[in-house]
Design a protein around this motif. Sequence first.
Motif, PDB file in Angstrom:
ATOM      1  N   PRO A  31     -75.069 -90.787  45.066  1.00  0.00           N
ATOM      2  CA  PRO A  31     -73.626 -90.836  45.283  1.00  0.00           C
ATOM      3  C   PRO A  31     -73.037 -89.450  45.540  1.00  0.00           C
ATOM      4  CG  PRO A  31     -74.245 -92.236  43.441  1.00  0.00           C
ATOM      5  CD  PRO A  31     -75.483 -91.486  43.830  1.00  0.00           C
ATOM      6  N   VAL A  32     -72.082 -89.382  46.467  1.00  0.00           N
ATOM      7  CA  VAL A  32     -71.453 -88.109  46.836  1.00  0.00           C
ATOM      8  C   VAL A  32     -70.269 -87.877  45.906  1.00  0.00           C
ATOM      9  CG1 VAL A  32     -70.384 -86.773  48.679  1.00  0.00           C
ATOM     10  CG2 VAL A  32     -72.218 -88.391  49.217  1.00  0.00           C
ATOM     11  N   ARG A  33     -70.431 -86.951  44.999  1.00  0.00           N
ATOM     12  CA  ARG A  33     -69.478 -86.758  43.906  1.00  0.00           C
ATOM     13  C   ARG A  33     -68.339 -85.819  44.253  1.00  0.00           C
ATOM     14  NH1 ARG A  33     -66.060 -86.590  41.085  1.00  0.00           N
ATOM     15  NH2 ARG A  33     -65.889 -86.595  38.815  1.00  0.00           N
ATOM     16  N   ALA A  34     -68.527 -84.928  45.253  1.00  0.00           N
ATOM     17  CA  ALA A  34     -67.500 -83.922  45.535  1.00  0.00           C
ATOM     18  C   ALA A  34     -67.521 -83.539  47.001  1.00  0.00           C
ATOM     19  CB  ALA A  34     -67.731 -82.681  44.671  1.00  0.00           C
ATOM     20  N   ILE A  35     -66.321 -83.259  47.550  1.00  0.00           N
ATOM     21  CA  ILE A  35     -66.163 -82.789  48.928  1.00  0.00           C
ATOM     22  C   ILE A  35     -65.124 -81.672  48.920  1.00  0.00           C
ATOM     23  CG2 ILE A  35     -65.615 -83.384  51.318  1.00  0.00           C
ATOM     24  CD1 ILE A  35     -65.972 -86.319  50.580  1.00  0.00           C
ATOM     25  N   SER A  36     -65.394 -80.605  49.662  1.00  0.00           N
ATOM     26  CA  SER A  36     -64.410 -79.544  49.846  1.00  0.00           C
ATOM     27  C   SER A  36     -64.460 -79.075  51.287  1.00  0.00           C
ATOM     28  CB  SER A  36     -64.688 -78.371  48.903  1.00  0.00           C
ATOM     29  OG  SER A  36     -63.724 -77.342  49.076  1.00  0.00           O
ATOM     30  N   VAL A  37     -63.311 -79.062  51.948  1.00  0.00           N
ATOM     31  CA  VAL A  37     -63.213 -78.650  53.341  1.00  0.00           C
ATOM     32  C   VAL A  37     -62.699 -77.218  53.399  1.00  0.00           C
ATOM     33  CG1 VAL A  37     -62.126 -79.126  55.577  1.00  0.00           C
ATOM     34  CG2 VAL A  37     -62.811 -81.021  54.080  1.00  0.00           C
ATOM     35  N   ALA A  38     -63.336 -76.374  54.208  1.00  0.00           N
ATOM     36  CA  ALA A  38     -62.912 -74.986  54.357  1.00  0.00           C
ATOM     37  C   ALA A  38     -61.522 -74.925  54.992  1.00  0.00           C
ATOM     38  CB  ALA A  38     -63.917 -74.224  55.211  1.00  0.00           C
ATOM     39  N   ASP A  40     -60.358 -73.418  57.487  1.00  0.00           N
ATOM     40  CA  ASP A  40     -60.294 -73.522  58.944  1.00  0.00           C
ATOM     41  C   ASP A  40     -60.617 -74.919  59.453  1.00  0.00           C
ATOM     42  OD1 ASP A  40     -63.035 -73.725  58.658  1.00  0.00           O
ATOM     43  OD2 ASP A  40     -63.505 -71.849  59.676  1.00  0.00           O
ATOM     44  N   GLY A  41     -61.017 -75.821  58.551  1.00  0.00           N
ATOM     45  CA  GLY A  41     -61.294 -77.199  58.920  1.00  0.00           C
ATOM     46  C   GLY A  41     -62.590 -77.419  59.668  1.00  0.00           C
ATOM     47  N   LYS A  42     -63.390 -76.374  59.856  1.00  0.00           N
ATOM     48  CA  LYS A  42     -64.600 -76.493  60.663  1.00  0.00           C
ATOM     49  C   LYS A  42     -65.851 -76.768  59.828  1.00  0.00           C
ATOM     50  CE  LYS A  42     -62.845 -73.373  64.244  1.00  0.00           C
ATOM     51  NZ  LYS A  42     -63.077 -72.105  64.986  1.00  0.00           N
ATOM     52  N   THR A  43     -65.782 -76.484  58.553  1.00  0.00           N
ATOM     53  CA  THR A  43     -66.948 -76.577  57.685  1.00  0.00           C
ATOM     54  C   THR A  43     -66.563 -77.274  56.398  1.00  0.00           C
ATOM     55  OG1 THR A  43     -67.625 -74.432  58.566  1.00  0.00           O
ATOM     56  CG2 THR A  43     -68.862 -75.256  56.694  1.00  0.00           C
ATOM     57  N   ALA A  44     -67.511 -77.974  55.794  1.00  0.00           N
ATOM     58  CA  ALA A  44     -67.255 -78.631  54.516  1.00  0.00           C
ATOM     59  C   ALA A  44     -68.509 -78.553  53.659  1.00  0.00           C
ATOM     60  CB  ALA A  44     -66.851 -80.090  54.718  1.00  0.00           C
ATOM     61  N   ALA A  45     -68.305 -78.684  52.352  1.00  0.00           N
ATOM     62  CA  ALA A  45     -69.411 -78.771  51.402  1.00  0.00           C
ATOM     63  C   ALA A  45     -69.317 -80.102  50.673  1.00  0.00           C
ATOM     64  CB  ALA A  45     -69.363 -77.617  50.407  1.00  0.00           C
ATOM     65  N   THR A  46     -70.471 -80.662  50.338  1.00  0.00           N
ATOM     66  CA  THR A  46     -70.514 -81.867  49.519  1.00  0.00           C
ATOM     67  C   THR A  46     -71.514 -81.657  48.387  1.00  0.00           C
ATOM     68  OG1 THR A  46     -72.190 -82.843  50.977  1.00  0.00           O
ATOM     69  CG2 THR A  46     -69.891 -83.448  51.383  1.00  0.00           C
ATOM     70  N   LEU A  67     -78.756 -77.106  49.869  1.00  0.00           N
ATOM     71  CA  LEU A  67     -78.859 -76.122  48.799  1.00  0.00           C
ATOM     72  C   LEU A  67     -79.391 -76.772  47.530  1.00  0.00           C
ATOM     73  CD1 LEU A  67     -75.380 -74.489  49.462  1.00  0.00           C
ATOM     74  CD2 LEU A  67     -77.610 -73.744  50.348  1.00  0.00           C
ATOM     75  N   LEU A  68     -80.499 -76.254  47.054  1.00  0.00           N
ATOM     76  CA  LEU A  68     -81.137 -76.779  45.851  1.00  0.00           C
ATOM     77  C   LEU A  68     -81.146 -75.695  44.788  1.00  0.00           C
ATOM     78  CD1 LEU A  68     -82.687 -79.110  44.526  1.00  0.00           C
ATOM     79  CD2 LEU A  68     -84.787 -78.118  45.438  1.00  0.00           C
ATOM     80  N   PHE A  69     -80.410 -75.930  43.694  1.00  0.00           N
ATOM     81  CA  PHE A  69     -80.338 -74.957  42.610  1.00  0.00           C
ATOM     82  C   PHE A  69     -80.116 -75.622  41.262  1.00  0.00           C
ATOM     83  CE2 PHE A  69     -77.393 -72.545  39.870  1.00  0.00           C
ATOM     84  CZ  PHE A  69     -78.233 -71.505  39.490  1.00  0.00           C
ATOM     85  N   HIS A  70     -79.236 -76.615  41.225  1.00  0.00           N
ATOM     86  CA  HIS A  70     -78.787 -77.163  39.956  1.00  0.00           C
ATOM     87  C   HIS A  70     -79.818 -78.092  39.332  1.00  0.00           C
ATOM     88  CE1 HIS A  70     -74.771 -75.462  40.234  1.00  0.00           C
ATOM     89  NE2 HIS A  70     -74.783 -75.799  41.517  1.00  0.00           N
ATOM     90  N   GLU A  71     -79.891 -78.065  38.020  1.00  0.00           N
ATOM     91  CA  GLU A  71     -80.777 -78.942  37.258  1.00  0.00           C
ATOM     92  C   GLU A  71     -79.975 -80.163  36.809  1.00  0.00           C
ATOM     93  OE1 GLU A  71     -82.245 -76.532  34.120  1.00  0.00           O
ATOM     94  OE2 GLU A  71     -83.404 -75.213  35.443  1.00  0.00           O
ATOM     95  N   GLY A  72     -79.741 -81.034  37.727  1.00  0.00           N
ATOM     96  CA  GLY A  72     -78.915 -82.204  37.482  1.00  0.00           C
ATOM     97  C   GLY A  72     -77.938 -82.387  38.622  1.00  0.00           C
ATOM     98  N   GLU A  73     -77.101 -83.415  38.514  1.00  0.00           N
ATOM     99  CA  GLU A  73     -76.194 -83.743  39.602  1.00  0.00           C
ATOM    100  C   GLU A  73     -75.200 -82.627  39.870  1.00  0.00           C
ATOM    101  OE1 GLU A  73     -74.837 -86.427  36.086  1.00  0.00           O
ATOM    102  OE2 GLU A  73     -76.723 -85.601  36.857  1.00  0.00           O
ATOM    103  N   VAL A  74     -74.829 -82.488  41.154  1.00  0.00           N
ATOM    104  CA  VAL A  74     -73.796 -81.543  41.566  1.00  0.00           C
ATOM    105  C   VAL A  74     -72.467 -82.284  41.527  1.00  0.00           C
ATOM    106  CG1 VAL A  74     -72.930 -80.053  43.402  1.00  0.00           C
ATOM    107  CG2 VAL A  74     -75.395 -80.224  42.980  1.00  0.00           C
ATOM    108  N   THR A  75     -71.585 -81.858  40.649  1.00  0.00           N
ATOM    109  CA  THR A  75     -70.366 -82.598  40.364  1.00  0.00           C
ATOM    110  C   THR A  75     -69.104 -81.954  40.924  1.00  0.00           C
ATOM    111  OG1 THR A  75     -70.383 -81.472  38.225  1.00  0.00           O
ATOM    112  CG2 THR A  75     -71.253 -83.701  38.280  1.00  0.00           C
ATOM    113  N   ALA A  76     -69.213 -80.735  41.461  1.00  0.00           N
ATOM    114  CA  ALA A  76     -68.036 -80.060  42.000  1.00  0.00           C
ATOM    115  C   ALA A  76     -68.465 -79.060  43.064  1.00  0.00           C
ATOM    116  CB  ALA A  76     -67.262 -79.352  40.894  1.00  0.00           C
TER     117      ALA A  76
END
Length: 428
Positions: A31-38, A40-46, A67-76
Motif C-alpha cells: 500500500p502507498v502510504r505517502a505522496i509528496s509533490v515537489a 515545481d510540480g514535475k517530481t513526486a515522492a511516494t 530508494l531502499l533504506f528503512h527497516e519497515g514501512e515508509v510512512t511519510a
Amino acid sequence: MHKRLAIPLLAAVLLSGATAQSAELRGHGGPVRAISVAPDGKTAATGSFDTRAIIWSLETGEARDVLLFHEGEVTAVAALPNGRFASAGADGRIAIWQTGRSDPARILEGHAGPVADLEVSPDGSMLASASWDATVRLWPLAGGEARVFEGHGANVNALAFLADGTLVSAGYDAIVIYWPSQAGAPPVRAVMPTPLNTLVTAPGDRLFVGGADGHVRLLDRRGEVQLEMQVSRKPVIALAATPDANYLAAAGIDDGILLLETRSLSTIRTLDTSDVAVWSLASAAGGKTLLAGGADHLVREWNVETGERLGAAVTGKTDPMARYADNPDAEVFRACIACHTLGPNDGNRAGPTLHGIFGRKIASVPGYHYSPAFRKMDIVWTPETVSKLFELGPNAYTPGTKMPEQTISNAEDRAALIRFLQAETRTD
C-alpha cells in the motif's frame, strides 16, 4: 489491468497509453502510504509498506530512483528545497535524499517510535516530524540539533505549518497543538471529540482536520471549530487541498474519495476507487489533478474539475510500448518500460538497463547504484534465472533488493517475458 499482466514487474511504473481510465503509477509492492509533490510540480515522492520510497518524474511517468533504506514501512515523505526529498518510516529514522544517489545524504535519528508525518516549513529551512513516540521534532535542514516538542499524550499522526511558520500537530489523543515559533512561549491546545489522523492548511491561518469519527472539521488559529461535516462512515485518513483553496479531497477507509467544496464542506462528487482503500492524497498539476495512493499498491490520478480518472488520452502522453506493437509477447513487459530501458544507448533509469542482460553477472551494469545485497550475489542472468526471479519473487530469490515484492505465477507469462527480452535486449 492488462489481461496478461496480473502484477507489476521489475520495480516498474505504468503510465498506460490506452485510455482515459488507465493512468497508474506502478512500482510499489505494498500500500502507498505517502505522496509528496515537489513545488515545481514535475517530481513526486511516494512511500509504501514495502519499505521503499520512489522518486518519480510526473512529466514522463518514469521512476527516477527506487530508494531502499528503512527497516519497515515508509510512512511519510516530503519534497525539500534544491531537488531533495525526505523519507521516514516505522523504524523511527528520517533519510534525506539527493537525486541520483542511492544512499541517504543525511540520516536524522532521535524518535523512539514510527514517524507518521513530515512537513517542510514555509521558508524551506526546517523539517518537522511527528512520531508515535508522542513527540514532534523540528530539524534544521542546514544541520544542527532538533528542537523537541512534548505535549501529546499518544501517537502524533499529522503536522501542518501555518503561513507565518507556526507548527501545528494533531494526534490520537484528540488534541491539536499550535507550537509557538519562539522558544518559551506557551503552546495553544485544542481538544477535539475524536482521535485525529490528518491535517491540511487552509487560507487565513485555518486548518482542516480529519478524525476517526469520519468528520472533517475546519479550525481557526485558536483551534476553535468553525465548520464540520461527516464525510465518511469510517475514519478519515487522508486530506489534500488544492492551492486555490476551492476544493478539499478526503479519503476514508473503504469509502473512496470525496471532493468537497471548502466553504461549506459539501460534497461535490465522489471519485470511484473501485472499493480500493486510499491511504494517501496529494494535489498535483497546480491543483488541476489529484494523486491517490491505494491499498492495491498503485497511485492513480483524477481530474479535479471533472472527476475523471486520467490516462494518456487526457494527458497527451504517448504509449511507451507502441514501438513493440508487432511483438505478441510485449504486453507482459508493459509495466517495466518506465524503469528499464532496452536499447544500447538508452542508459539506466530507476532500474538498470536490460540491454545485454542474458549472460551478464548480477549487479554489473556500469554507473548503476545497486543495493549492497545485490553486489554480493553470485548470479548470472539467463532465461532460467530471470524466470526463477519472478516465479519465487525478488525478496526470496534476491534478498535485500530494491525491487518491490512481486511474482508471475503463470508459466506462460514468464515464458512470454523471456521471449520478449531475448528479442529486444540482444547485443548483436
